[in-house]
Design an enzyme around this catalytic site. Structure first.
Site, PDB file in Angstrom:
ATOM      1  N   HIS A 100       1.137  -0.977  -7.926  1.00  0.00           N
ATOM      2  CA  HIS A 100       1.712  -0.833  -6.580  1.00  0.00           C
ATOM      3  C   HIS A 100       3.156  -0.389  -6.765  1.00  0.00           C
ATOM      4  O   HIS A 100       3.985  -1.155  -7.265  1.00  0.00           O
ATOM      5  CB  HIS A 100       1.655  -2.180  -5.850  1.00  0.00           C
ATOM      6  CG  HIS A 100       2.338  -2.191  -4.514  1.00  0.00           C
ATOM      7  ND1 HIS A 100       1.697  -1.828  -3.366  1.00  0.00           N
ATOM      8  CD2 HIS A 100       3.602  -2.497  -4.152  1.00  0.00           C
ATOM      9  CE1 HIS A 100       2.539  -1.921  -2.340  1.00  0.00           C
ATOM     10  NE2 HIS A 100       3.702  -2.329  -2.790  1.00  0.00           N
ATOM     11  N   ASP A 103      -7.808   0.465   0.945  1.00  0.00           N
ATOM     12  CA  ASP A 103      -6.707  -0.504   0.949  1.00  0.00           C
ATOM     13  C   ASP A 103      -7.028  -1.652   1.912  1.00  0.00           C
ATOM     14  O   ASP A 103      -6.149  -2.200   2.578  1.00  0.00           O
ATOM     15  CB  ASP A 103      -5.379   0.173   1.321  1.00  0.00           C
ATOM     16  CG  ASP A 103      -4.177  -0.633   0.832  1.00  0.00           C
ATOM     17  OD1 ASP A 103      -4.351  -1.505  -0.043  1.00  0.00           O
ATOM     18  OD2 ASP A 103      -3.065  -0.399   1.331  1.00  0.00           O
TER      19      ASP A 103
END
Lengths: 317, 436
Positions: free
Chosen positions: B191, B317
């Site tokens: 991330h 996601d």
């Protein structure tokens, strides 16, 4: 100078959540109505009855003295039953969510809720959950519409107009709901707006707000008719946004020398509470060019105007 | 889920438009499935050429494609089953055409040891209806400090390594993880957000954040992190994947890294290719995401990057958040949106609007993630697992959150008008979802 209020003036909306979306007519109408209350407030008998029987709740999630007092007086002078709720004294401290608080209060059938909250958008969120009118008394860094209206009224009474004036708004623009509401209102009314601040206190994208941007006071105050100072919170002066209080005062604090950069006779405003010696010098704050005390007086009148205008839309009105 | 009687019967998907991005196949024909694998896909197998007892399904006017492999979904097991279970996530996935879910290790406890990997795999096998593979943590407890047992975790079934929604800020830790993971050919997924630069920001920095009175997150927070990581990959030679790229500047860094021959790939989320910051409108918390939605120019470039293959993968996601974490002022709400069930229908918007070819979209949602993770799906080649979807690409519908199978309803596409939806999902040769 007193402009006769149009008795037919109606703000065609249920809530006042921001200046955004108000038309020039809405703003002028509210200011005209407020003029009437300025006169009323200077008399011994200050009572009106237009909100008689109505319940107004002042719901303050953020401490405030002057705004809450101003809304309380405004409501009472119009005859409403006013209840104050603030953090520290209620379940708002017990982890109850904003929405639950809204639903609870709604069940008590208030007619108007005045809300201040530390988060941007919180007042709008609450307004969606209640049946009554909601007035935004400041939400995070978003809007503080009654402040912008009282500033506009103060300016109009002293300059006779708003259109064409150059207003310099100085200080913590980034975190200021007062700045946002004022920028929108002043633009809508045809004023020129300039923001003056160190770059760390300017919101990215501010140049697209229809304002001029200056990073120093000499350039920023040049030709200004109005110098509007903003409060800078102490925790933002410890090296996070600006290095220190004294450096801030040196470059951005309004003293007589810096005020001289503006137009001769330029008027000074501040939404309060002031940090004397930080963003504004006492000599200026208390000086002949200062409108700061008048702003407070206009605050009550403007809030009466907003309450009155919204109440004309209430059911069974 | 009730298993149908036809479970183990061979299936012929007849007269379909068959798209197999793994070999650029796009033809009108028949696909035969038997014994849990794809037998063949070609023109004119016909009802005559199939084994006795085959369930012949007419798919005229419909699309047949490999089931989607969703490389990034947050699921609440273990520890946060109230948000989403492996069972509910797999129901949502099946309805959305996702036949393989890659779940993230941000659970409670985190998936950072082989026993937890084993637990998730068993739990998914016992309660789920699609394939589930976990990613394991890069660092113990997702704390960004000590490396996990990458070798043992991979042997236990972890398909890649990530600290989920967290960034590994310590460059030394990241360097060592990349270096060590390289020995096991393990993929590191990151991330990319520099947390100090994110600070108190809650949406994309710029005019719209300023107007809403919300603190912004600069694009540089993301770009800096990928820039750093690309240099660490050059130093360590590991296999690296950026979990969610969102803006033009990051795409430039990605392009340079790829051009330099580094083993760097990237995903974009379905939200970032179909929405922009203006969609947040009046503080809609379902559109509060991490990383945040960017400007329309960034979105357009991101779609182009997916179409051209610069961005390899499109992920859901999927991040279930319930009302307690979303019905709050914007700055206080949790980030994340669900997406397993809607990623394909929403992605088809881009196909219908001509922004991307169908094959490119399907490649990014199936073939590429399977390749990167070393999974056998994402293809319709003979012998591949029969993870197959049938899609009515022209079917108009309105998304009603109450009909979603996810436990949480935080979809940014609430009441959206969509065109195209999955009408049948087949996992390992069994029909696990049918839309009637």
């Amino acid at each position: 100078m007193t402009i006769a209020p149009k008795p037919s003036f109606v703000l065609s909306r249920r809530h006042l959540l921001g200046i955004e979306g108000l038309s020039q007519n809405d703003i002028s109408g509210l200011l005209d109505l407020a003029e009437e209350f300025v006169e009323l407030n200077r008399q011994v008998e200050k009572k009106r009855t237009s909100l008689r029987g109505r319940t107004q709740i002042n719901l303050f999630f953020e401490v405030s003295t002057r705004t809450q007092a101003s809304f309380e007086l405004a409501g009472k002078r119009l005859g409403a039953d006013v209840m104050n709720m603030s953090t520290g004294s209620s379940s708002m401290r017990k982890g109850e969510t904003l929405i639950d608080t809204a639903i609870t209060l709604n069940a008590m059938h208030p007619d108007i809720i005045v809300v201040r909250h530390h988060a941007s958008g919180a007042v709008e969120l609450l307004a969606r959950k209640v049946d009554c009118s909601v007035i935004n008394a400041g939400d995070g860094s978003h809007e503080h519409p009654t402040q912008a209206l009282l500033d506009a009224l103060t300016i109009r009474r002293n300059k006779g107009r708003i259109e064409g004036l150059l207003v310099a708004i100085c200080g913590d623009i980034l975190h200021s709901r007062v700045a946002r509401s004022n920028i929108i209102l002043l633009n809508a009314m045809g004023a020129r707006v300039r923001v003056v601040a160190p770059s760390t206190l300017l919101p990215p994208g501010v140049e697209r707000f229809g304002v001029e941007v200056a990073r120093d006071m000499r350039e920023g105050l040049a030709d200004a008719d109005i110098v509007m100072m903003l409060r800078l919170q102490k925790e933002r002066m410890n090296g996070s946004y600006v290095p220190s209080m004294s450096e801030y005062f040196q470059y951005y604090g309004l003293d007589e020398k810096k005020l001289a950069y503006a137009k001769p006779g330029a008027l000074v405003m501040h939404p309060g509470p002031m940090n004397r010696g930080v963003e504004i010098d006492s000599i200026v704050a208390d000086g002949a060019q200062s409108l700061i005390r008048e702003q407070v007086e206009m605050g009550v009148a403007v809030r009466m105007a907003v309450l009155e205008a919204l109440s004309r839309n209430l059911p069974n009105a | 889920m009730t298993m149908m009687l036809s479970d183990r019967r061979p299936i012929l998907l007849a007269n379909a438009r068959i798209v197999d991005p793994s070999r650029d196949l796009d033809l009108i024909g028949d696909l035969l499935i038997a014994d849990g694998v794809v037998r063949e896909a070609k023109k004119g197998i016909g009802a005559a050429g199939v084994p006795e007892g085959t369930d012949v399904i007419d798919c005229r006017g419909k699309l047949v494609a490999p089931g989607l492999v969703d490389m990034r979904a947050f699921i609440g097991e273990p520890g946060e089953a109230g948000r989403e279970t492996l069972a509910s996530a797999s129901q949502a996935a099946a309805a959305g055409g996702v036949t393989t879910i890659i779940c993230q290790p941000d659970t409670s406890p985190a998936i950072d040891n082989p026993a937890t990997v084993d637990y998730v795999l068993r739990r998914a096998r016992d309660t789920g209806i699609v394939h589930v593979h976990p990613m394991a943590a890069i660092t113990k407890g997702l704390e960004g400090k000590e490396m996990t047992e990458i070798g043992l975790l991979k042997a236990a079934g972890a398909v890649a390594f990530t600290d989920g929604a967290k960034s590994v800020t310590n460059a030394q830790v990241m360097r060592r993880a990349l270096t060590y993971a390289g020995d096991f050919d393990a993929l590191i997924v990151h991330h990319i957000e520099e947390p100090n630069l994110v600070g108190d920001g809650v949406m994309n920095e710029g005019e719209f954040a300023a107007r809403l009175g919300l603190l912004g997150i600069p694009k540089a927070a993301e770009t800096i992190m990928l820039e750093r990581d690309a240099r660490l990959v050059a130093l360590s030679g590991g296999r690296y994947h950026a979990a969610s790229v969102t803006c033009a500047e990051t795409l430039d860094v990605l392009r340079r890294a790829k051009d330099a021959g580094l083993n760097v790939t990237a995903s974009a989320s379905i939200n970032h290719v179909t929405l922009n910051e203006i969609d947040i409108g009046p503080y809609r918390t379902f559109l509060k995401l991490s990383p945040p939605l960017r400007a329309e120019d960034d979105r357009k470039l991101l779609v182009q990057a997916v179409a051209g293959g610069l961005v390899d993968v499109v992920v859901s996601d999927h991040n279930p958040q319930d009302v307690e974490t979303k019905r709050l002022p914007f700055a206080e709400a949790a980030p994340g949106a669900i997406g397993l069930e809607t990623m394909l229908s929403v992605g088809l918007r881009l196909v219908h609007s001509g922004e991307i070819e169908l094959t490119a979209l399907l490649r990014a949602m199936s073939t590429r993630p399977a390749e990167l993770l070393g999974l056998p799906g994402g293809t319709l080649r003979s012998g591949a697992p029969a993870d197959v979807i049938v899609v009515d690409t022209e079917l108009p519908w309105v998304l009603d959150p109450n009909e979603l199978k996810s436990k949480c309803k935080n979809t940014p596409f609430d009441e959206a008008r969509l065109t195209g939806r999955v009408v049948r999902t087949i996992v390992a040769g069994r029909t696990v979802y049918e839309y009637v």
